[in-house]
Design a protein around this motif. Structure first.
Motif, PDB file in Angstrom:
ATOM      1  N   PHE A   1       0.809  -1.213   0.000  1.00 15.63           N
ATOM      2  CA  PHE A   1       0.000   0.000   0.000  1.00 15.63           C
ATOM      3  C   PHE A   1       0.845   1.267   0.000  1.00 15.63           C
ATOM      4  N   TYR A   2       2.150   1.131   0.270  1.00 16.18           N
ATOM      5  CA  TYR A   2       2.990   2.320   0.424  1.00 16.18           C
ATOM      6  C   TYR A   2       3.519   2.780  -0.928  1.00 16.18           C
ATOM      7  N   ASP A   3       3.542   4.074  -1.113  1.00 17.89           N
ATOM      8  CA  ASP A   3       4.181   4.654  -2.287  1.00 17.89           C
ATOM      9  C   ASP A   3       4.740   6.010  -1.888  1.00 17.89           C
ATOM     10  N   ARG A   4       5.840   6.368  -2.519  1.00 18.36           N
ATOM     11  CA  ARG A   4       6.435   7.672  -2.230  1.00 18.36           C
ATOM     12  C   ARG A   4       5.515   8.783  -2.741  1.00 18.36           C
ATOM     13  N   PRO A   5       5.439   9.890  -2.027  1.00 14.56           N
ATOM     14  CA  PRO A   5       4.730  11.044  -2.587  1.00 14.56           C
ATOM     15  C   PRO A   5       5.507  11.603  -3.773  1.00 14.56           C
ATOM     16  N   ALA A   6       4.795  12.144  -4.736  1.00 11.27           N
ATOM     17  CA  ALA A   6       5.447  12.760  -5.889  1.00 11.27           C
ATOM     18  C   ALA A   6       6.264  13.967  -5.431  1.00 11.27           C
ATOM     19  N   PRO A   7       7.338  14.326  -6.155  1.00 11.64           N
ATOM     20  CA  PRO A   7       8.161  15.467  -5.740  1.00 11.64           C
ATOM     21  C   PRO A   7       7.364  16.736  -5.499  1.00 11.64           C
ATOM     22  N   GLN A   8       6.373  16.996  -6.345  1.00 11.04           N
ATOM     23  CA  GLN A   8       5.593  18.223  -6.180  1.00 11.04           C
ATOM     24  C   GLN A   8       4.685  18.184  -4.952  1.00 11.04           C
ATOM     25  N   ALA A   9       4.452  16.977  -4.414  1.00 12.96           N
ATOM     26  CA  ALA A   9       3.612  16.842  -3.215  1.00 12.96           C
ATOM     27  C   ALA A   9       4.440  16.624  -1.957  1.00 12.96           C
ATOM     28  N   LEU A  10       5.758  16.560  -2.098  1.00 11.74           N
ATOM     29  CA  LEU A  10       6.586  16.160  -0.962  1.00 11.74           C
ATOM     30  C   LEU A  10       6.614  17.218   0.140  1.00 11.74           C
ATOM     31  N   SER A  11       6.586  18.492  -0.221  1.00 11.92           N
ATOM     32  CA  SER A  11       6.597  19.529   0.810  1.00 11.92           C
ATOM     33  C   SER A  11       5.373  19.426   1.705  1.00 11.92           C
ATOM     34  N   ARG A  12       4.202  19.166   1.091  1.00  5.80           N
ATOM     35  CA  ARG A  12       2.982  18.996   1.889  1.00  5.80           C
ATOM     36  C   ARG A  12       3.076  17.746   2.751  1.00  5.80           C
ATOM     37  N   TYR A  13       3.684  16.708   2.204  1.00  8.25           N
ATOM     38  CA  TYR A  13       3.820  15.458   2.953  1.00  8.25           C
ATOM     39  C   TYR A  13       4.749  15.658   4.147  1.00  8.25           C
ATOM     40  N   LEU A  14       5.850  16.388   3.949  1.00  9.29           N
ATOM     41  CA  LEU A  14       6.770  16.667   5.062  1.00  9.29           C
ATOM     42  C   LEU A  14       6.069  17.463   6.155  1.00  9.29           C
ATOM     43  N   ALA A  15       5.252  18.434   5.748  1.00  8.78           N
ATOM     44  CA  ALA A  15       4.502  19.205   6.746  1.00  8.78           C
ATOM     45  C   ALA A  15       3.592  18.290   7.552  1.00  8.78           C
ATOM     46  N   ALA A  16       2.958  17.328   6.880  1.00  8.00           N
ATOM     47  CA  ALA A  16       2.072  16.390   7.576  1.00  8.00           C
ATOM     48  C   ALA A  16       2.854  15.532   8.564  1.00  8.00           C
ATOM     49  N   LEU A  17       4.060  15.107   8.198  1.00 12.00           N
ATOM     50  CA  LEU A  17       4.875  14.304   9.117  1.00 12.00           C
ATOM     51  C   LEU A  17       5.236  15.110  10.363  1.00 12.00           C
ATOM     52  N   GLY A  18       5.616  16.372  10.156  1.00 10.38           N
ATOM     53  CA  GLY A  18       5.945  17.213  11.307  1.00 10.38           C
ATOM     54  C   GLY A  18       4.759  17.422  12.220  1.00 10.38           C
ATOM     55  N   GLN A  19       3.578  17.625  11.644  1.00 16.34           N
ATOM     56  CA  GLN A  19       2.375  17.805  12.445  1.00 16.34           C
ATOM     57  C   GLN A  19       2.009  16.519  13.174  1.00 16.34           C
ATOM     58  N   ALA A  20       2.197  15.376  12.502  1.00 12.41           N
ATOM     59  CA  ALA A  20       1.907  14.088  13.134  1.00 12.41           C
ATOM     60  C   ALA A  20       2.810  13.869  14.343  1.00 12.41           C
ATOM     61  N   PHE A  21       4.050  14.319  14.245  1.00 16.87           N
ATOM     62  CA  PHE A  21       4.965  14.193  15.384  1.00 16.87           C
ATOM     63  C   PHE A  21       4.481  15.041  16.562  1.00 16.87           C
ATOM     64  N   THR A  22       4.044  16.262  16.277  1.00 20.28           N
ATOM     65  CA  THR A  22       3.542  17.132  17.353  1.00 20.28           C
ATOM     66  C   THR A  22       2.309  16.520  18.013  1.00 20.28           C
ATOM     67  N   LEU A  23       1.379  15.989  17.218  1.00 15.36           N
ATOM     68  CA  LEU A  23       0.187  15.356  17.779  1.00 15.36           C
ATOM     69  C   LEU A  23       0.566  14.149  18.639  1.00 15.36           C
ATOM     70  N   THR A  24       1.613  13.432  18.233  1.00 18.71           N
ATOM     71  CA  THR A  24       2.075  12.294  19.032  1.00 18.71           C
ATOM     72  C   THR A  24       2.571  12.746  20.390  1.00 18.71           C
ATOM     73  N   LEU A  25       3.332  13.836  20.423  1.00 19.19           N
ATOM     74  CA  LEU A  25       3.829  14.344  21.692  1.00 19.19           C
ATOM     75  C   LEU A  25       2.686  14.752  22.619  1.00 19.19           C
ATOM     76  N   VAL A  26       1.669  15.396  22.054  1.00 16.70           N
ATOM     77  CA  VAL A  26       0.541  15.840  22.884  1.00 16.70           C
ATOM     78  C   VAL A  26      -0.254  14.630  23.381  1.00 16.70           C
ATOM     79  N   ALA A  27      -0.511  13.667  22.488  1.00 15.96           N
ATOM     80  CA  ALA A  27      -1.275  12.477  22.886  1.00 15.96           C
ATOM     81  C   ALA A  27      -0.550  11.692  23.967  1.00 15.96           C
ATOM     82  N   ASP A  28       0.794  11.690  23.923  1.00 12.24           N
ATOM     83  CA  ASP A  28       1.585  10.965  24.922  1.00 12.24           C
ATOM     84  C   ASP A  28       1.917  11.822  26.136  1.00 12.24           C
ATOM     85  N   GLU A  29       1.305  13.006  26.223  1.00 14.47           N
ATOM     86  CA  GLU A  29       1.466  13.924  27.354  1.00 14.47           C
ATOM     87  C   GLU A  29       2.924  14.352  27.540  1.00 14.47           C
TER      88      GLU A  29
END
Length: 640
Positions: free
Chosen positions: A498-526
């Motif tokens: 199911f995994y595929d790399r994001p296209a180069p033109q979509a990679l900046s948005r994907y990186l932003a999503a990864l950074g946000q996912a990390f922040t949400l993880t920190l908050v969820a884990d207190e």
């Protein structure tokens, strides 16, 4: 080859604005809207007076009166509100130039409901359509006397006086209407005149009188706030309208006017409080406007946030070690989702990048910018790529301050201090630095990655590239390819189908999503306070937007579900507003989206959908994988 020409696009003025289940604006032809939406809905609600009335108004607004005659007649048959039903049928008849029928239905309405302002105003339109102007004027004045606050009739009557006697006659007509018992709307038009003349005190006095009566409606607050905003009286708008505005009762345009005033005055906290109330309306036509205000308030916060110098010696530092893609966290450890690596598999570790800084900068607490987020999202992405495209195990290490969030270092990573702390299976370590090429070209970014051999404790390779922000996706993909070439073991296909790399033109948005996912993880884990979640709504909706933009990509769907689960863990009050688009995403799941479909029970637990949860358990095949059953037990054990 067919000789049939392609269909001619509908002209812009023949398009209808609609909204899909995700709240996205759609533009469809008037004919398609009539045939596929309006007419089927009229049939579906043939016996429901309230819905039929709503659809008739919608059809009139969309210029489809020619299709509404039967439904209007039906409303007269079933509606217990004769004023409403006969008014609508009269308007439909007028739009279709059935003048005699319009008069008949309006007179029938008057016989049942009495000579109300609305019925009389529309009867006056019948006379005007016939050219009986004197009779129309007499009937219109009766309408104003019956209901001086009926906007349509009042303004038409005042404008008629202006046509005959100029501005003085128009103002005299409004003053005359203002003296009628129970009248208040005429004061709003008089106040507009005073604002146009820069007589703010006089306008404010009239507005105060209207509000004191307590009989204003939602449209009047929209007019009041709009006129005050147009003339720059923002403080007065907030003073008058904020105490009485109720987003559930009043026109949402008044709320948007208040938000605009808060934004222009830089009042972020009350602006965001009202924004949250309006988001809770869950209105698709409003969402795009609200999203823009959310972004504006976030930018105001960023500009007003001041960096606070800190003493590094007083901080408690730690390291978050991740051994799975960041979007896997929050999914309640579905060990059946990703193909695992052997415990003794050789590993590659990725350390959060350093950021090049001015030597004068010191340790400080500040709101993060895009480049600061990239110091984490780039190694998160590279670790994900190694996990999915090589036989190596992947680890990612992010330094944090206990209770304070991630650390962005301005100096090179001390690799020597790390080697003794790494697992025995670690073969390579990747460090690096990101920054702007300020001396040569302020618009270019520079990224360098260093590959270390953990056995020899030496640098094996160093790769760097520079480019503009727009080129960043292609730049990083190139560095990724060179890095994987150095470590070897690259796969022809991803480990998980199911995994595929994001296209180069979509990679900046994907990186932003990864950074946000990390922040949400920190908050969820207190490990980070919820107050640190600036732009929480954007964080949660970001992967959904990616999933809708590229329906074939499955990882954004998993990332979205992971974020919802984390939001449930820390008790987000945004979850009810995300229920509808989340369930629609599940309904739109295609056969190839098996990973997301199997994770659906987590969605049901997030939204407390016990019936769907129980049905899923009942329908499980007897040969269901034991790991999947164990995962269901973990999901059941904790909400989200």
């Amino acid at each position: 080859m067919s000789d049939t020409p392609p269909p001619t696009p509908a002209p812009a003025d023949d398009l209808i604005t609609a909204y899909d289940a995700y709240g996205r604006e759609l533009r469809i032809s008037r004919a398609d809207w009539r045939d596929k939406v309006l007419l089927p809905q009229l049939r579906r609600h043939w016996d429901n007076a309230d819905e039929l009335y709503r659809l008739l108004l919608s059809g009139l607004n969309d210029g489809l009166a020619a299709d509404l005659q039967p439904a209007a007649a039906r409303l007269v048959e079933i509606d217990t509100n004769p004023e409403r039903s006969h008014t609508v049928e009269g308007i439909v008849c007028l739009r279709n130039e059935r003048i005699e029928q319009a008069e008949a239905t309006l007179r029938a309405g008057i016989e049942q409901a009495g000579p109300t302002g609305t019925l009389l105003t529309n009867l006056a339109k019948v006379y005007a359509a016939r050219g009986e102007q004197e009779r129309a004027d007499e009937t219109l004045w009766r309408a104003v006397q019956a209901d001086p606050n009926q906007d349509n009739g009042l303004l038409w009557w005042a404008v008629r006086q202006r046509e005959r006697g100029g501005e003085a006659a128009y103002l005299a007509a409004l003053h005359e209407a203002a003296e009628l018992p129970g009248s208040w709307r005429a004061r709003l038009w008089l106040a507009r005149h005073h604002l146009q003349q820069r007589e703010v005190d006089a306008a404010g006095k009239l507005y105060a009188e209207v509000l004191a009566m307590g009989r204003y409606d939602g449209a009047s607050l929209m007019m009041m706030s709009g006129d005050l905003g147009k003339h720059g009286e923002l403080a007065l708008m907030l003073q008058l309208v904020v105490p009485v505005y109720d987003e559930h009762r009043h026109d949402p345009m008044a709320g948007l006017n208040l938000l605009r005033a808060y934004q222009q005055l830089g009042l972020v906290e009350p602006g965001e409080a009202l924004l949250a109330r309006m988001y809770a309306l869950d209105s698709a036509p409003l969402k795009a406007h609200l999203d823009r205000f959310a972004q504006a308030f976030q930018e105001l916060r960023a500009r007003s946030a001041q960096a606070t110098p800190i003493d590094p010696g007083r901080l408690r530092f730690g390291t978050i070690a991740l051994d799975r893609p960041i979007w896997h966290y929050g999914l309640r450890d579905p060990d059946w989702l990703l193909r695992g690596k052997p415990d003794d598999a050789a590993a590659i570790g990725f350390v959060a990048l350093a950021r090049s800084m001015d030597h004068a900068q010191q340790a400080q607490v500040q709101r993060e910018d895009e480049m600061g987020s990239l110091t984490r999202s780039i190694p998160l992405y590279l670790a994900e790529a190694v996990h999915c495209w090589t036989d190596y195990a992947a680890h990612c290490y992010v330094p944090v301050v206990t209770g304070g969030g991630p650390v962005v270092s301005g100096s090179e990573t001390d690799v020597g201090a790390l080697f003794d702390t790494l697992p025995a299976t670690m073969r390579h370590l990747v460090t690096g630095m990101i920054g702007g090429s300020l001396d040569e070209d302020p618009g270019r970014w520079v990224l360098r990655l260093d590959l270390w051999d953990c056995r020899t404790r030496s640098r094996r390779a160093s790769e760097s590239a520079s480019g503009t922000r727009a080129e960043f996706g292609a730049l990083l993909r190139g560095l990724e390819a060179r890095l994987l070439a150095h470590v070897g073991q690259a796969r022809e296909r991803p480990l998980d189908a199911f995994y595929d790399r994001p296209a180069p033109q979509a990679l900046s948005r994907y990186l932003a999503a990864l950074g946000q996912a990390f922040t949400l993880t920190l908050v969820a884990d207190e490990q980070l306070p919820r107050s640190a979640l600036w732009g929480e709504r954007s964080m949660l909706e970001w992967p959904l937007a990616m999933a809708l933009q590229d329906p074939a990509a499955q990882v954004p769907r998993l990332m979205y579900l992971s974020g919802l689960s984390k939001a449930a863990a820390y008790g987000s009050d945004l979850l009810p507003q995300l229920r509808q688009p989340s369930l629609q995403l599940l309904r739109d799941t295609r056969p190839g989206d098996a990973a997301f479909a199997r994770l659906a029970p987590l969605l049901w637990k997030v939204f407390d959908m016990d019936e769907a949860w129980q049905a899923h358990l009942r329908d499980l095949p007897t040969d269901t994988d034991a790991r999947y059953r164990a995962w269901l037990e973990r999901v059941a054990g904790r909400r989200g």
